[in-house]
Design an enzyme around this catalytic site. Sequence first.
Site, PDB file in Angstrom:
ATOM      1  N   GLY A   1       0.804  -1.213   0.000  1.00 59.49           N
ATOM      2  CA  GLY A   1       0.000   0.000   0.000  1.00 59.49           C
ATOM      3  C   GLY A   1       0.844   1.273   0.000  1.00 59.49           C
ATOM      4  O   GLY A   1       2.081   1.232   0.040  1.00 59.49           O
TER       5      GLY A   1
ATOM      6  N   THR B   1      -9.435   0.068   2.132  1.00 63.72           N
ATOM      7  CA  THR B   1      -9.453   1.539   2.158  1.00 63.72           C
ATOM      8  C   THR B   1     -10.414   2.155   1.142  1.00 63.72           C
ATOM      9  O   THR B   1     -10.556   3.378   1.110  1.00 63.72           O
ATOM     10  CB  THR B   1      -8.038   2.103   1.882  1.00 63.72           C
TER      11      THR B   1
ATOM     12  N   ALA C   1      -5.395  -2.343   5.317  1.00 57.79           N
ATOM     13  CA  ALA C   1      -6.827  -2.097   5.552  1.00 57.79           C
ATOM     14  C   ALA C   1      -7.560  -2.102   4.231  1.00 57.79           C
ATOM     15  O   ALA C   1      -6.958  -1.878   3.176  1.00 57.79           O
ATOM     16  CB  ALA C   1      -7.036  -0.734   6.226  1.00 57.79           C
TER      17      ALA C   1
ATOM     18  N   LYS D   1     -13.017   1.394  10.834  1.00 60.67           N
ATOM     19  CA  LYS D   1     -11.723   1.940  11.264  1.00 60.67           C
ATOM     20  C   LYS D   1     -11.770   2.342  12.740  1.00 60.67           C
ATOM     21  O   LYS D   1     -10.827   2.132  13.481  1.00 60.67           O
ATOM     22  CB  LYS D   1     -11.332   3.145  10.391  1.00 60.67           C
TER      23      LYS D   1
ATOM     24  N   TYR E   1     -16.823   2.192   6.184  1.00 63.47           N
ATOM     25  CA  TYR E   1     -15.363   2.328   6.315  1.00 63.47           C
ATOM     26  C   TYR E   1     -15.035   3.007   7.651  1.00 63.47           C
ATOM     27  O   TYR E   1     -14.214   2.507   8.423  1.00 63.47           O
ATOM     28  CB  TYR E   1     -14.809   3.144   5.149  1.00 63.47           C
TER      29      TYR E   1
ATOM     30  N   LEU F   1       1.165   3.780   2.300  1.00 66.04           N
ATOM     31  CA  LEU F   1       1.930   4.055   3.524  1.00 66.04           C
ATOM     32  C   LEU F   1       2.864   2.903   3.882  1.00 66.04           C
ATOM     33  O   LEU F   1       4.029   3.096   4.222  1.00 66.04           O
ATOM     34  CB  LEU F   1       0.936   4.315   4.656  1.00 66.04           C
TER      35      LEU F   1
ATOM     36  N   ASP G   1      -3.704 -12.824   4.457  1.00 64.95           N
ATOM     37  CA  ASP G   1      -4.951 -12.082   4.270  1.00 64.95           C
ATOM     38  C   ASP G   1      -5.522 -11.637   5.624  1.00 64.95           C
ATOM     39  O   ASP G   1      -5.740 -12.470   6.501  1.00 64.95           O
ATOM     40  CB  ASP G   1      -5.955 -12.995   3.537  1.00 64.95           C
TER      41      ASP G   1
ATOM     42  N   THR H   1      -7.690   6.892  10.645  1.00 68.90           N
ATOM     43  CA  THR H   1      -8.121   7.920   9.694  1.00 68.90           C
ATOM     44  C   THR H   1      -8.918   9.053  10.341  1.00 68.90           C
ATOM     45  O   THR H   1      -9.579   8.846  11.369  1.00 68.90           O
ATOM     46  CB  THR H   1      -9.018   7.249   8.621  1.00 68.90           C
ATOM     47  N   ASP H   2      -8.900  10.212   9.697  1.00 67.75           N
ATOM     48  CA  ASP H   2      -9.758  11.314  10.156  1.00 67.75           C
ATOM     49  C   ASP H   2     -11.236  11.016   9.904  1.00 67.75           C
ATOM     50  O   ASP H   2     -12.102  11.705  10.429  1.00 67.75           O
ATOM     51  CB  ASP H   2      -9.354  12.646   9.504  1.00 67.75           C
TER      52      ASP H   2
HETATM   53  N1  LIG Z   1      -5.498   6.234   1.522  1.00 67.97           N
HETATM   54  C1  LIG Z   1      -6.020   7.229   2.245  1.00 67.97           C
HETATM   55  O1  LIG Z   1      -6.375   8.295   1.715  1.00 67.97           O
HETATM   56  C2  LIG Z   1      -6.144   7.084   3.739  1.00 67.97           C
HETATM   57  C3  LIG Z   1      -6.691   8.152   4.469  1.00 67.97           C
HETATM   58  C4  LIG Z   1      -6.779   8.033   5.869  1.00 67.97           C
HETATM   59  C5  LIG Z   1      -6.329   6.889   6.487  1.00 67.97           C
HETATM   60  N2  LIG Z   1      -5.830   5.873   5.745  1.00 67.97           N
HETATM   61  C6  LIG Z   1      -5.382   4.673   6.462  1.00 67.97           C
HETATM   62  O2  LIG Z   1      -3.992   4.539   6.237  1.00 67.97           O
HETATM   63  C7  LIG Z   1      -3.633   3.151   6.304  1.00 67.97           C
HETATM   64  C8  LIG Z   1      -2.793   2.806   5.102  1.00 67.97           C
HETATM   65  O3  LIG Z   1      -3.580   2.894   3.925  1.00 67.97           O
HETATM   66  P1  LIG Z   1      -2.959   3.390   2.552  1.00 67.97           P
HETATM   67  O4  LIG Z   1      -3.236   4.817   2.440  1.00 67.97           O
HETATM   68  O5  LIG Z   1      -1.559   2.921   2.446  1.00 67.97           O
HETATM   69  O6  LIG Z   1      -3.940   2.644   1.538  1.00 67.97           O
HETATM   70  P2  LIG Z   1      -3.678   1.448   0.549  1.00 67.97           P
HETATM   71  O7  LIG Z   1      -2.654   1.854  -0.452  1.00 67.97           O
HETATM   72  O8  LIG Z   1      -5.018   1.030   0.059  1.00 67.97           O
HETATM   73  O9  LIG Z   1      -3.045   0.319   1.470  1.00 67.97           O
HETATM   74  C9  LIG Z   1      -3.784  -0.645   2.151  1.00 67.97           C
HETATM   75  C10 LIG Z   1      -3.134  -1.986   1.908  1.00 67.97           C
HETATM   76  O10 LIG Z   1      -3.883  -2.974   2.630  1.00 67.97           O
HETATM   77  C11 LIG Z   1      -3.961  -4.109   1.808  1.00 67.97           C
HETATM   78  N3  LIG Z   1      -5.126  -4.941   2.096  1.00 67.97           N
HETATM   79  C12 LIG Z   1      -6.428  -4.652   1.870  1.00 67.97           C
HETATM   80  N4  LIG Z   1      -7.208  -5.691   2.237  1.00 67.97           N
HETATM   81  C13 LIG Z   1      -6.356  -6.657   2.670  1.00 67.97           C
HETATM   82  C14 LIG Z   1      -6.554  -7.968   3.170  1.00 67.97           C
HETATM   83  N5  LIG Z   1      -7.763  -8.513   3.282  1.00 67.97           N
HETATM   84  N6  LIG Z   1      -5.469  -8.688   3.533  1.00 67.97           N
HETATM   85  C15 LIG Z   1      -4.227  -8.172   3.421  1.00 67.97           C
HETATM   86  N7  LIG Z   1      -3.967  -6.943   2.959  1.00 67.97           N
HETATM   87  C16 LIG Z   1      -5.036  -6.190   2.585  1.00 67.97           C
HETATM   88  C17 LIG Z   1      -4.067  -3.580   0.384  1.00 67.97           C
HETATM   89  O11 LIG Z   1      -3.675  -4.611  -0.491  1.00 67.97           O
HETATM   90  P3  LIG Z   1      -3.741  -4.429  -2.073  1.00 67.97           P
HETATM   91  O12 LIG Z   1      -2.657  -3.457  -2.401  1.00 67.97           O
HETATM   92  O13 LIG Z   1      -3.471  -5.789  -2.586  1.00 67.97           O
HETATM   93  O14 LIG Z   1      -5.109  -3.904  -2.370  1.00 67.97           O
HETATM   94  C18 LIG Z   1      -3.138  -2.385   0.431  1.00 67.97           C
HETATM   95  O15 LIG Z   1      -1.850  -2.731   0.000  1.00 67.97           O
HETATM   96  C19 LIG Z   1      -4.943   2.384   6.419  1.00 67.97           C
HETATM   97  O16 LIG Z   1      -5.166   2.089   7.777  1.00 67.97           O
HETATM   98  C20 LIG Z   1      -5.992   3.377   5.959  1.00 67.97           C
HETATM   99  O17 LIG Z   1      -7.261   3.118   6.538  1.00 67.97           O
HETATM  100  C21 LIG Z   1      -5.704   5.947   4.395  1.00 67.97           C
END
Ligand SMILES: NC(=O)c1ccc[n+]([C@@H]2O[C@H](COP(=O)([O-])OP(=O)(O)OC[C@H]3O[C@@H](n4cnc5c(N)ncnc54)[C@H](OP(=O)(O)O)[C@@H]3O)[C@@H](O)[C@H]2O)c1
Length: 299
Positions: free
Chosen positions: A10, A73, A71, A139, A135, A12, A47, A112-113
């Site tokens: 992902g 997301t 997560a 969270k 979502y 982050l 998973d 998340t916010d």
């Molecule tokens: N993205 C945003 O704008 C945002 C905003 C606020 C908070 N957050 C929080 O920040 C954190 C990091 O998210 P991110 O921004 O890095 O988003 P992201 O790029 O979507 O990363 C989430 C990762 O989790 C993996 N994932 C999803 N379902 C899964 C499962 N069942 N088993 C194993 N892995 C799984 C995804 O895999 P795949 O790559 O294979 O899909 C992805 O690599 C999360 O807690 C998210 O809620 C994100």
Amino acid sequence: MRVAVTGANGLLGGDAVDLLAGRHQVLALGRGPCRLPPGPYRWADADLCDGRSVELALLDFRAEAVLHAGAMTDVDGCEREPEAAWRANVGGTEQVARACRALQARLVAISTDYVFDGTDGPYPEDAVPNPRGAYARTKRAGEEAALLLAPDCAVARVSVVYSGRPGAKPTFATQVVEKLSRGEPVKAFADQFVSPTLARNGAAMALELLLETDLGGVIHASGGTTLDRVDFARRIARRFRLQGDVVPVRTAEVKLLAPRPLRCGLKVDRAAALLREKPLQVDAAIERFHAEWSRRLAA
Ligand SMILES: NC(=O)c1ccc[n+]([C@@H]2O[C@H](COP(=O)([O-])OP(=O)(O)OC[C@H]3O[C@@H](n4cnc5c(N)ncnc54)[C@H](OP(=O)(O)O)[C@@H]3O)[C@@H](O)[C@H]2O)c1
């Protein structure tokens, strides 16, 4: 130190693995094959939705510290499939927290916010959450699971994550660059206030929290500026020297499955006071985003 990162494919998580690799023994956990460049880390396919595979991988690795960035997301996807969202974001966090408890490992869980309803953001850590939508609820429940189950735990909340790192997935910020570069207009919500978080800055703050502090509870680790998405897009356009239209739209005009908190975003005074890695102000973060993007084009 043995450090594990979930969600390693992902935005982050990918930057966290890059920051850790070579400095620690790193286990990168993700779903399916690794999409990161090769490096000095181990990959495990696990998973978050199944009963125990992430937990067992962490136990097998004997993790001493875990950054939980995995997560579901996709906000509208969670609304469409609330049970899958619960399994990933609550059940998955429970798996991680159980392993940390058994191993006496420190845990930082990313949140998340969106745990707030968006009526009067930006929010400080002690504001009362009021999640709206699947979502957001999952969270928020994930935060509680992490804090209740893992004795040495902090929750780091971020907002609207973006990255220019080669291989990082598309986001609003990258769409702004790509659409304007093609001469297409880009729509942006004028009434959604967020604290955009450059993934590398958020990852660095979360890792410092994990490895160099024993702070507990919640800490806001987003970017340091709260602004609306039109302003954010126009600042990106300016830095990338892109002409073209950023078209303001209002959230109510667009059919979205899940509710969006409007006046959201995070106050980051606690992180700014306590961490060496500071929440970046928006233009400084966009400057780094531009450098990441240039490396991506050169790669
Ligand atoms: N993205 C945003 O704008 C945002 C905003 C606020 C908070 N957050 C929080 O920040 C954190 C990091 O998210 P991110 O921004 O890095 O988003 P992201 O790029 O979507 O990363 C989430 C990762 O989790 C993996 N994932 C999803 N379902 C899964 C499962 N069942 N088993 C194993 N892995 C799984 C995804 O895999 P795949 O790559 O294979 O899909 C992805 O690599 C999360 O807690 C998210 O809620 C994100």
